[in-house]
Design a protein around this motif. Structure first.
Motif: not given
Length: 121
Positions: A14-17, A25-29, A43-46
């Motif tokens: 979590y601390e790195m994205v 939708a939920i994405y991460f970068l 990169i889709a999480l949900a």
């Protein structure tokens, strides 16, 4: 804290994205936002059926990170502290005095985005 995708195929710190809701939708970068060109599908999480469910999932993530997940204690059967910790996806329960009590725990835990049908809005 580790963040696990809805289907369990992605596990990121979590601390790195950066985690972001876009539509349903939920994405991460990557936190420095480099190297993500062309990776939109990866990169889709949900994904949720409504915007409201996606917002609720983001609220659940923040609550998990803050260390105070909201629980419906009526739906939790009598569990040992270890079983309770496993259900929450955390390491060890350090304090659980009574029903509706604050729960403190170790920093070794994760949050997995729930399935669409598991979120009530």
């Amino acid at each position: 804290m580790r963040v696990i995708s809805q289907d369990g195929t992605i596990d990121v710190p979590y601390e790195m994205v950066v985690i972001q809701k876009f539509r349903n939708a939920i994405y991460f970068l990557n936190r420095n936002l480099t190297g993500v060109e062309g990776l939109i599908n990866d990169i889709a999480l949900a994904e949720y059926s409504t915007k409201e469910k996606a917002i609720k999932a983001m609220e659940m993530l923040r609550e998990a990170y803050a260390g105070k997940p909201k629980l419906n204690v009526d739906k939790i059967p009598n569990l040992t502290p270890q079983e309770f910790g496993e259900k929450l996806g955390i390491g060890d329960i350090l304090l659980c005095n009574k029903v509706n009590a604050d729960v403190s725990f170790s920093s070794n835990y994760y949050f997995q985005f729930p399935q669409d049908d598991e979120i009530e809005v």
